[in-house]
Design a protein around this motif. Structure first.
Motif, PDB file in Angstrom:
ATOM      1  N   ARG A 154      22.561  86.790-126.273  1.00 48.69           N
ATOM      2  CA  ARG A 154      21.490  87.361-125.463  1.00 48.69           C
ATOM      3  C   ARG A 154      20.765  86.302-124.622  1.00 48.69           C
ATOM      4  O   ARG A 154      20.276  86.588-123.532  1.00 48.69           O
ATOM      5  CB  ARG A 154      20.492  88.034-126.414  1.00 48.69           C
ATOM      6  N   GLY A 155      20.718  85.098-125.118  1.00 42.31           N
ATOM      7  CA  GLY A 155      20.055  84.026-124.383  1.00 42.31           C
ATOM      8  C   GLY A 155      20.986  83.407-123.367  1.00 42.31           C
ATOM      9  O   GLY A 155      21.005  83.797-122.194  1.00 42.31           O
ATOM     10  N   LEU A 156      21.822  82.478-123.835  1.00 42.40           N
ATOM     11  CA  LEU A 156      22.611  81.699-122.901  1.00 42.40           C
ATOM     12  C   LEU A 156      23.742  82.456-122.206  1.00 42.40           C
ATOM     13  O   LEU A 156      23.932  82.356-120.998  1.00 42.40           O
ATOM     14  CB  LEU A 156      23.173  80.479-123.635  1.00 42.40           C
ATOM     15  N   VAL A 157      24.507  83.240-122.983  1.00 40.60           N
ATOM     16  CA  VAL A 157      25.653  83.920-122.369  1.00 40.60           C
ATOM     17  C   VAL A 157      25.169  84.964-121.360  1.00 40.60           C
ATOM     18  O   VAL A 157      25.681  85.070-120.245  1.00 40.60           O
ATOM     19  CB  VAL A 157      26.571  84.561-123.445  1.00 40.60           C
ATOM     20  N   GLN A 158      24.139  85.712-121.739  1.00 39.91           N
ATOM     21  CA  GLN A 158      23.641  86.746-120.827  1.00 39.91           C
ATOM     22  C   GLN A 158      23.020  86.146-119.559  1.00 39.91           C
ATOM     23  O   GLN A 158      23.147  86.718-118.474  1.00 39.91           O
ATOM     24  CB  GLN A 158      22.615  87.627-121.538  1.00 39.91           C
ATOM     25  N   ALA A 159      22.390  84.982-119.676  1.00 38.10           N
ATOM     26  CA  ALA A 159      21.860  84.316-118.476  1.00 38.10           C
ATOM     27  C   ALA A 159      23.016  84.013-117.520  1.00 38.10           C
ATOM     28  O   ALA A 159      22.880  84.120-116.305  1.00 38.10           O
ATOM     29  CB  ALA A 159      21.122  83.040-118.862  1.00 38.10           C
TER      30      ALA A 159
END
Ligand SMILES: Cc1cc2nc3c(=O)[nH]c(=O)nc-3n(C[C@H](O)[C@H](O)[C@H](O)COP(=O)(O)OP(=O)(O)OC[C@H]3O[C@@H](n4cnc5c(N)ncnc54)[C@H](O)[C@@H]3O)c2cc1C
Ligand SMILES: *[C@@H]1O[C@H](CO)[C@@H](O)[C@H](O)[C@H]1NC(C)=O
Ligand SMILES: *[C@@H]1O[C@H](CO)[C@@H](O)[C@H](O)[C@H]1NC(C)=O
Length: 529
Positions: A215-220
């Motif tokens: 949710r943090g890095l991959v979604q960014a």
């Protein structure tokens, strides 16, 4: 189907002169519609493959705009051609063999991240920065920073998944898999349907990737690369978003690769020329099927003409649903599906000011990261479309570099915003912490130069297991089916190359039985192990 009687007659009448003109009967006429990555690559490789095969081709490229590159679009702040920044497709990687080899062969230089911009990247969720990292830090430090925040297992698993997925994709370039008449079949052969068939969220969850990291890095990454949250994008585009290590661009603009491809292809290029109709015509003496192309000139919107040459092969190298082309009876043997595209607003502007720390909830003395990516806030529901952007309100804001303001002769910052809706003066006023007038620029504005652009940028890559295949009629080819699989300059260039190969094989009368029937069982085994 379109019924245009006048055009029909004109086409038949012109057919005779077309043949007469091409006195050498052996010359095969090929039309390419669109001079983006796909069309340019198709032209370039057609020349190469035709020369190798000893067939004579005459390629005509029709391009609606007055430039080559399509969604690869370089913009010049202050309208100064020496200051260049990408407003469209901006980066590629070394394993993008077609682009990388072309760049090298054409003597173009790679450019990496601009040295005079702030190297810090931050992920903002609309409330706060959930993660920041200095991209110029040594890799061991960056790895440590990611691990401290998200643990070691998520990043390691994603890295492994990305590497294996890229390796599978790269097999498409190998003689065993290239060319292909069916993308669906190839995706299955390579074991990639299980990646395209689920959302990024499902794919990562199934592979036990920590949800916080996803949710943090991959979604960014999926938001900045494909304007999409993890729940609305398939696993393959998710992996592509994570495969940006060593990202580079062409010094002076990526479009130069495609411009040079067109130059070297020897094709006749008709710029400012929109194809509006394609009809099947048969030559009564040889009973051969050919295609008549109706065009409209960019400057004379109401006049249309039938191109004097008729074509043996037609390559449609742009998303068909936006092309405005009407096709006559029998041109398409397979319907080209309409697919939903993302409408993306890309705004480039210059300002002597840095972004306001207050906007991001930072202390007044803090420095805003040079690259701000975004993700969903805890309170956001991951929907698609404009609402999917969540509390952050935009997808990314980055400082691209600096440009010289010709009026003040000072260096100013060049910013780029990705957003699902047009950027407003009110939003920019908050972002810069200074009042931006309704006309954006002007003597009292903190913005010195401003250029918004709206793209139908790429498909909304929802999970799917079938793709539009490149052969859509007898001698009629389509490249943009690739976009629902992976939408990048390289993949579209690969599809252009694939179609070039199919056209030349067709000219040679070769039947590429292998690609139609899929691979033998033993071949599949060798891939899967
Ligand atoms: C903002 C943005 C950022 C992106 N970032 C990246 C990135 O960093 N890296 C990456 O690899 N990819 C990126 N992409 C995706 C990439 O740009 C596309 O996948 C790729 O450029 C598409 O190439 P194409 O040739 O298939 O289509 P296009 O580039 O769309 O080319 C089609 C051409 O056909 C012409 N045309 C259309 N209709 C007609 C007609 N009727 N007659 C004549 N001509 C016609 C158009 O004018 C256009 O020139 C990005 C895209 C956008 C919009
Ligand atoms: C090649 O195509 C162009 C444009 O369609 C045409 O003007 C020219 O006559 C063609 N040449 C031959 C040899 O067919
Ligand atoms: C295309 O049209 C534009 C705008 O009308 C014009 O400035 C340009 O010279 C034209 N280019 C070509 C190659 O016809």
């Amino acid at each position: 189907m379109r019924l245009n009687h006048a055009f029909g007659t004109a086409a038949v009448a012109l057919l005779g002169s077309g043949f007469a003109q091409a006195s050498d009967e052996s010359v095969r006429q090929v039309a390419i519609v669109g001079a983006g990555a796909a069309g340019s690559s198709a032209a370039y490789f057609l020349r190469q493959f035709a020369a190798e095969a000893g067939v004579h081709v005459n390629v005509t490229v029709f391009e609606k705009t007055d430039r080559i590159g399509g969604r690869t679009l370089t913009t010049n702040p202050f309208n100064d051609p020496t200051q260049r920044f990408e407003q469209g497709a901006s980066i590629f990687v070394k394993v993008n063999h077609i682009l990388y080899n072309a760049m090298t062969e054409f003597g173009l230089s790679p450019s990496y991240r601009d040295a005079d911009v702030d190297s810090v990247m931050g992920i903002w969720d609309g409330d706060r920065f959930v993660f920041t990292i200095d991209q110029n830090a040594p890799s061991w430090w960056k790895i440590l920073k990611v691990i401290r925040k998200y643990g070691i297992s998520g990043p390691r698993k994603v890295q492994h998944l990305t590497a294996t997925t890229v390796a599978k994709f790269l097999r498409l370039y190998e003689p065993q898999f290239f060319p292909f008449e069916s993308l669906t079949q190839r995706a299955e052969d390579l074991g990639l349907l299980e990646v395209t068939g689920v959302t990024g969220e499902q794919y990562l969850e199934a592979n036990d990737v920590d949800a916080r990291y996803a949710r943090g890095l991959v979604q960014a990454s999926t938001r900045v690369n494909y304007a999409s949250n993890l729940a609305q994008i398939h696993g393959l585009d998710t992996m592509v978003s994570m495969a940006a290590d060593g990202a580079l661009a062409v010094e002076g603009g990526n479009w130069q690769i495609f411009h040079e491809m067109i130059q070297r292809s020897g094709a006749v290029v008709a710029l400012n020329t929109t194809v509006i109709g394609i009809d099947k015509v048969s030559d009564s003496t040889t009973s051969q099927q050919r295609y008549a192309v109706q065009t409209r000139s960019g400057s004379a919107l109401d006049s249309s003409t039938t191109h004097p040459v008729t074509f043996d092969h037609v390559v449609l190298a742009n998303p068909f649903q936006f092309s405005g082309i009407s096709v006559g009876e029998g041109v398409l043997e397979t319907a080209i599906d309409e697919i939903p595209y993302v409408q993306l607003h890309v705004t480039i502007f210059t300002s002597p000011y840095r972004l306001s720390p207050e906007f991001f909830g930072l202390p007044t003395s803090a420095k805003v990261p040079g690259m701000v990516l975004t993700t969903l806030a805890q309170s956001d529901t991951p929907s698609s479309g404009v609402g999917g952007v969540g509390k952050a309100g935009f997808l990314s804001v980055s400082m691209l570099g600096q440009a010289t303001n010709p009026q003040t002769k000072r260096r100013e910052y060049v910013y780029k915003i990705f957003s699902p809706e047009a950027v407003t003066p009110e939003f920019l006023s908050r972002l810069l912490g200074r009042s931006v007038p309704s006309g954006f620029t002007g003597s009292d504005s903190p913005i010195s130069w401003y250029l918004p652009h709206v793209f139908n940028s790429y498909p909304r890559a929802l999970p799917r297991v079938t793709f539009q295949d490149p052969v859509v009629g007898a001698g009629v080819y389509y490249t943009s089916g690739m976009e629902s699989f992976i939408s990048t300059m390289e993949t579209n260039a690969l599809m252009g190359k694939n179609v070039a190969r199919l056209v030349v094989d067709d000219m040679q009368g070769a039947t590429v039985a292998k690609s139609k029937n899929g691979l033998a069982w033993e071949e599949k085994q060798s891939i899967l192990v």
